[in-house]
Design a protein around this motif. Structure first.
Motif, PDB file in Angstrom:
ATOM      1  N   SER A 144     105.797  17.509  48.999  1.00  0.00           N
ATOM      2  CA  SER A 144     104.568  17.973  48.359  1.00  0.00           C
ATOM      3  C   SER A 144     104.572  17.795  46.847  1.00  0.00           C
ATOM      4  O   SER A 144     103.504  17.767  46.224  1.00  0.00           O
ATOM      5  CB  SER A 144     104.315  19.446  48.703  1.00  0.00           C
ATOM      6  N   ILE A 145     105.745  17.702  46.242  1.00  0.00           N
ATOM      7  CA  ILE A 145     105.785  17.532  44.782  1.00  0.00           C
ATOM      8  C   ILE A 145     105.974  16.068  44.389  1.00  0.00           C
ATOM      9  O   ILE A 145     106.205  15.759  43.217  1.00  0.00           O
ATOM     10  CB  ILE A 145     106.885  18.398  44.148  1.00  0.00           C
ATOM     11  N   GLY A 146     105.883  15.153  45.368  1.00  0.00           N
ATOM     12  CA  GLY A 146     105.901  13.731  45.047  1.00  0.00           C
ATOM     13  C   GLY A 146     107.238  13.043  45.188  1.00  0.00           C
ATOM     14  O   GLY A 146     107.405  11.922  44.706  1.00  0.00           O
ATOM     15  N   LEU A 147     108.200  13.699  45.833  1.00  0.00           N
ATOM     16  CA  LEU A 147     109.493  13.069  46.064  1.00  0.00           C
ATOM     17  C   LEU A 147     109.568  12.561  47.497  1.00  0.00           C
ATOM     18  O   LEU A 147     109.390  13.348  48.434  1.00  0.00           O
ATOM     19  CB  LEU A 147     110.644  14.061  45.823  1.00  0.00           C
ATOM     20  N   PRO A 148     109.814  11.283  47.693  1.00  0.00           N
ATOM     21  CA  PRO A 148     110.039  10.799  49.055  1.00  0.00           C
ATOM     22  C   PRO A 148     111.477  11.099  49.477  1.00  0.00           C
ATOM     23  O   PRO A 148     112.331  11.392  48.636  1.00  0.00           O
ATOM     24  CB  PRO A 148     109.816   9.293  48.928  1.00  0.00           C
ATOM     25  N   ILE A 149     111.737  11.021  50.762  1.00  0.00           N
ATOM     26  CA  ILE A 149     113.083  11.255  51.294  1.00  0.00           C
ATOM     27  C   ILE A 149     113.569   9.954  51.924  1.00  0.00           C
ATOM     28  O   ILE A 149     113.006   9.480  52.913  1.00  0.00           O
ATOM     29  CB  ILE A 149     113.081  12.383  52.338  1.00  0.00           C
ATOM     30  N   LEU A 150     114.597   9.350  51.345  1.00  0.00           N
ATOM     31  CA  LEU A 150     115.189   8.132  51.883  1.00  0.00           C
ATOM     32  C   LEU A 150     116.199   8.537  52.957  1.00  0.00           C
ATOM     33  O   LEU A 150     117.176   9.230  52.662  1.00  0.00           O
ATOM     34  CB  LEU A 150     115.870   7.343  50.769  1.00  0.00           C
ATOM     35  N   PRO A 181     112.520  15.325  34.420  1.00  0.00           N
ATOM     36  CA  PRO A 181     111.882  14.200  35.108  1.00  0.00           C
ATOM     37  C   PRO A 181     112.063  14.324  36.618  1.00  0.00           C
ATOM     38  O   PRO A 181     112.764  15.225  37.082  1.00  0.00           O
ATOM     39  CB  PRO A 181     112.667  12.993  34.565  1.00  0.00           C
ATOM     40  N   PRO A 182     111.461  13.408  37.425  1.00  0.00           N
ATOM     41  CA  PRO A 182     111.660  13.474  38.878  1.00  0.00           C
ATOM     42  C   PRO A 182     113.136  13.469  39.269  1.00  0.00           C
ATOM     43  O   PRO A 182     113.497  14.012  40.310  1.00  0.00           O
ATOM     44  CB  PRO A 182     110.934  12.220  39.383  1.00  0.00           C
ATOM     45  N   ARG A 183     113.980  12.878  38.432  1.00  0.00           N
ATOM     46  CA  ARG A 183     115.419  12.872  38.715  1.00  0.00           C
ATOM     47  C   ARG A 183     115.965  14.298  38.798  1.00  0.00           C
ATOM     48  O   ARG A 183     116.856  14.592  39.596  1.00  0.00           O
ATOM     49  CB  ARG A 183     116.162  12.090  37.638  1.00  0.00           C
ATOM     50  N   GLY A 237     105.076  11.992  51.186  1.00  0.00           N
ATOM     51  CA  GLY A 237     103.882  12.809  51.186  1.00  0.00           C
ATOM     52  C   GLY A 237     102.707  12.035  50.617  1.00  0.00           C
ATOM     53  O   GLY A 237     102.707  10.797  50.593  1.00  0.00           O
ATOM     54  N   GLU A 238     101.717  12.770  50.120  1.00  0.00           N
ATOM     55  CA  GLU A 238     100.510  12.118  49.612  1.00  0.00           C
ATOM     56  C   GLU A 238     100.806  11.247  48.393  1.00  0.00           C
ATOM     57  O   GLU A 238     100.244  10.158  48.232  1.00  0.00           O
ATOM     58  CB  GLU A 238      99.469  13.188  49.236  1.00  0.00           C
ATOM     59  N   THR A 239     101.687  11.730  47.513  1.00  0.00           N
ATOM     60  CA  THR A 239     102.012  10.982  46.297  1.00  0.00           C
ATOM     61  C   THR A 239     103.513  10.726  46.219  1.00  0.00           C
ATOM     62  O   THR A 239     104.318  11.472  46.795  1.00  0.00           O
ATOM     63  CB  THR A 239     101.579  11.751  45.037  1.00  0.00           C
ATOM     64  N   ALA A 271     111.154  22.423  58.371  1.00  0.00           N
ATOM     65  CA  ALA A 271     109.844  21.998  57.872  1.00  0.00           C
ATOM     66  C   ALA A 271     109.581  22.504  56.453  1.00  0.00           C
ATOM     67  O   ALA A 271     108.985  21.798  55.629  1.00  0.00           O
ATOM     68  CB  ALA A 271     108.744  22.476  58.819  1.00  0.00           C
ATOM     69  N   ASP A 272     109.997  23.740  56.155  1.00  0.00           N
ATOM     70  CA  ASP A 272     109.742  24.298  54.825  1.00  0.00           C
ATOM     71  C   ASP A 272     110.425  23.455  53.750  1.00  0.00           C
ATOM     72  O   ASP A 272     109.816  23.105  52.731  1.00  0.00           O
ATOM     73  CB  ASP A 272     110.248  25.742  54.754  1.00  0.00           C
ATOM     74  N   LEU A 273     111.692  23.130  53.960  1.00  0.00           N
ATOM     75  CA  LEU A 273     112.431  22.313  52.998  1.00  0.00           C
ATOM     76  C   LEU A 273     111.769  20.937  52.854  1.00  0.00           C
ATOM     77  O   LEU A 273     111.550  20.452  51.738  1.00  0.00           O
ATOM     78  CB  LEU A 273     113.884  22.160  53.451  1.00  0.00           C
ATOM     79  N   ARG A 274     111.449  20.331  53.966  1.00  0.00           N
ATOM     80  CA  ARG A 274     110.852  18.993  53.955  1.00  0.00           C
ATOM     81  C   ARG A 274     109.512  18.990  53.226  1.00  0.00           C
ATOM     82  O   ARG A 274     109.243  18.127  52.381  1.00  0.00           O
ATOM     83  CB  ARG A 274     110.685  18.499  55.385  1.00  0.00           C
ATOM     84  N   VAL A 275     108.673  19.960  53.530  1.00  0.00           N
ATOM     85  CA  VAL A 275     107.348  20.036  52.913  1.00  0.00           C
ATOM     86  C   VAL A 275     107.459  20.262  51.403  1.00  0.00           C
ATOM     87  O   VAL A 275     106.697  19.692  50.618  1.00  0.00           O
ATOM     88  CB  VAL A 275     106.504  21.141  53.574  1.00  0.00           C
ATOM     89  N   ARG A 276     108.395  21.098  50.985  1.00  0.00           N
ATOM     90  CA  ARG A 276     108.583  21.357  49.560  1.00  0.00           C
ATOM     91  C   ARG A 276     108.980  20.076  48.820  1.00  0.00           C
ATOM     92  O   ARG A 276     108.555  19.845  47.676  1.00  0.00           O
ATOM     93  CB  ARG A 276     109.640  22.441  49.343  1.00  0.00           C
ATOM     94  N   ILE A 277     109.789  19.253  49.427  1.00  0.00           N
ATOM     95  CA  ILE A 277     110.203  17.995  48.789  1.00  0.00           C
ATOM     96  C   ILE A 277     109.026  17.038  48.691  1.00  0.00           C
ATOM     97  O   ILE A 277     108.705  16.507  47.622  1.00  0.00           O
ATOM     98  CB  ILE A 277     111.361  17.341  49.577  1.00  0.00           C
TER      99      ILE A 277
END
Length: 552
Positions: free
Chosen positions: A447-453, A396-398, A463-465, A439-445
């Motif tokens: 782009s797959i739908g995980l926000p960063i708190l 899961p996203p977890r 990101g978008e989703t 940027a690479d690490l941030r974009v990878r997170i």
């Protein structure tokens, strides 16, 4: 296990098999034998009958329970048709089947309350669950809904009736309530008397419910019976679950008694009618009310009572049980197998154990090749100067959240020893700086739908989703959201990871690694304290979330 002085609950205990099982338990002197049936009258009659059994010991308390365990407790004494006909009751039923399994849903359910109230040590389930659910007839419900939709008149009632009839959601919710209810009640043994759906025959079964052969209803019953067995197979592999077994008779079960008397179908006598005159075929196949009249009598005959399957005439029973057709098994034979399995005396009839022995599990070869795959993927990451971390296809996203947090920690700390003693505030600041600059690490997170708190807990990068969003009326600050799928840079989260690191290291160090024998896992020996996201996420799933496998 021992039966003497144990509390036993028999679901479907008023039926043909349920009563045979209850009688078979009596000589073993259980402390209490609770007979659960659909109606009060039949449950109390069953208890009264057992009370006169010569094998009953005085120390065994016999008690009756009743109601439809597939409904909420407040509706358990209502007919299902009545529940579906009431908008408020129907809506609550649909909500309880399709919503999350909350404490409220569990305590509202008739089954959940029954288990909590009786707290049985042993549960014997003789309800024909597949029949109870499949014979609600989803095919008829869907035909009606489609007919309404074609005219643009589909109502909420029709939609809810169809939803309340769908088989799998009902079966899934039933098994969830059963497992959680037994866990909370402290039950240690569960045995299901199941069904094959066709009495052991194949898809050519001639005994059906319509001219369609085999009928969709019968196949739905068989499909549900198979799905139920696999869910029980998985329940048996769940840590902290009761011991789980299933006995699945594959023949007609008979009989309860023989008699001459009134013939009843569905509890009601069959009224007798006679023709008054011949009529043309076209007219006869309509209503033709003037072509027949009631005689004022009910149908009588010699019959064999087959329990839940109704009554059969001599000729019907002779056909059904003929060699090469369905044949039959007695309820007493099933009951003896049930009690032997409870006592720990293998009968060879437990379907769950049979599946255990027939499935293919983990292998030594796969374990060796796993290490080869891990090493080669690590080499490819070094070759291409990339760390993939997670793609959010496994779920899961977890999992993705844990993996990315582990990857951040691996960039900030040298090993698990350093992680175990980290400064949470400093780690939060460094983690946010890393995410902003890399940027690479941030974009990878993202782009797959995980926000960063972010570290202050007040701001977020997205990101978008976003895979994990608040449910209706759920606060965005509900801690379950971050736990379920947000990369969390707050100090409190890094303190949690520090505690995890201490637990991971403590296992290997305290037990002195491989020198102390093969009794423990060796993933986190002091000699190999590298921070590896996958290994740490596996530890969280296995130890913290109690998600490990129980059988290999």
């Amino acid at each position: 296990m021992q039966i003497r002085d144990r509390n036993i609950l028999i679901l479907g205990g008023t039926g043909l098999v349920g009563m045979a099982v209850a009688r078979e338990f009596l000589p073993h002197e259980p402390a209490a034998l609770v007979i659960s049936g659909l109606g009060r009258e039949e449950a109390e009659a069953a208890v009264a009958e057992l009370a006169t059994d010569p094998r009953r010991r005085e120390m065994t308390v016999l008690e009756a329970e009743w109601g439809d365990i597939f409904l909420p407790d407040s509706m358990k004494e209502r007919r299902r048709a009545e529940v579906l006909g009431d908008a408020a009751l129907r809506g609550r039923l649909v909500d309880d089947v399709y919503g999350e399994l909350s404490d409220d849903v569990l305590t509202r359910s008739a089954l959940g309350r029954l288990l909590q109230r009786r707290r049985p040590d042993i549960v014997i389930d003789c309800i024909n669950t597949a029949t109870a659910i499949a014979y609600q007839n989803i095919f008829e419900s869907v035909d009606g809904l489609r007919a309404e939709a074609a005219t643009g008149s589909a109502s909420m009632e029709s939609v809810e009736r169809a939803l309340a009839t769908l088989y799998m959601p009902q079966l899934i919710r039933h098994v969830q309530i059963l497992l959680e209810g037994m866990r909370r009640a402290g039950s240690s043994f569960y045995l299901k008397v199941g069904t094959s759906g066709t009495g052991g025959m194949g898809l050519n079964v001639p005994f059906t419910h319509s001219e369609e052969r085999p009928s969709r209803m019968l196949l739905a019953k068989a499909g549900l019976a198979g799905a139920h067995t696999l869910l029980l197979f998985l329940m048996a592999r769940t840590p902290d679950a009761p011991a789980v077994k299933e006995i699945k008779p594959t023949a007609a079960v008979s009989w309860k008694r023989l008699a001459f008397g009134e013939v009843r179908r569905g509890g009601r006598p069959i009224a007798c009618f006679d023709a008054t005159r011949p009529v043309p075929v076209d007219e006869a196949l309509g209503a033709a009310h003037a072509a027949f009249e009631p005689t004022g009598e009910t149908l009588h005959g010699v019959w064999l009572d087959a329990g839940e399957n109704g009554v059969f005439s001599l000729a019907e029973f002779e056909t059904l049980t003929a060699l090469g057709l369905m044949e039959y098994i007695t309820p007493e034979e099933i009951a003896r197998d049930v009690v032997r399995e409870v006592l720990g005396r293998p009968t060879g009839r437990d379907v769950v154990s049979a599946l255990d022995g027939a499935t293919s599990g983990p292998t030594y070869r796969a374990g060796v090749l796993r290490q080869t795959a891990l090493e080669r993927m690590a080499a490819l990451e070094r070759e291409h100067d990339v760390q993939s971390i997670a793609f959010e296809m496994l779920g899961p996203p977890r999992l993705s959240k844990l993996l990315f947090e582990g990857a951040i920690l691996a960039r900030l700390h040298t090993d698990l020893d350093a992680l175990a003693t980290l400064d949470a505030d400093a780690t939060a600041a460094r983690a946010e700086k890393l995410v902003r600059e890399n940027a690479d690490l941030r974009v990878r997170i993202l782009s797959i739908g995980l926000p960063i708190l972010l570290a202050d807990g007040e701001r977020m990068l997205r990101g978008e989703t976003i895979k994990v969003v608040p449910a209706p009326r759920q606060s965005p600050r509900d801690p379950r959201l971050a736990e379920s799928g947000w990369v969390d840079l707050r100090p409190a989260n890094w303190r949690k990871w520090s505690e995890r690191a201490r637990a991971m290291l403590g296992r290997g160090v305290n037990e002195r690694g491989a020198d102390s024998g093969s009794r423990q896992g060796l993933e986190f020996e002091a000699a190999d304290a590298a921070i590896r996201p996958g290994r740490m996420a596996a530890w969280v799933f296995r130890e913290e979330d109690h998600g490990g496998r129980d059988k290999r």
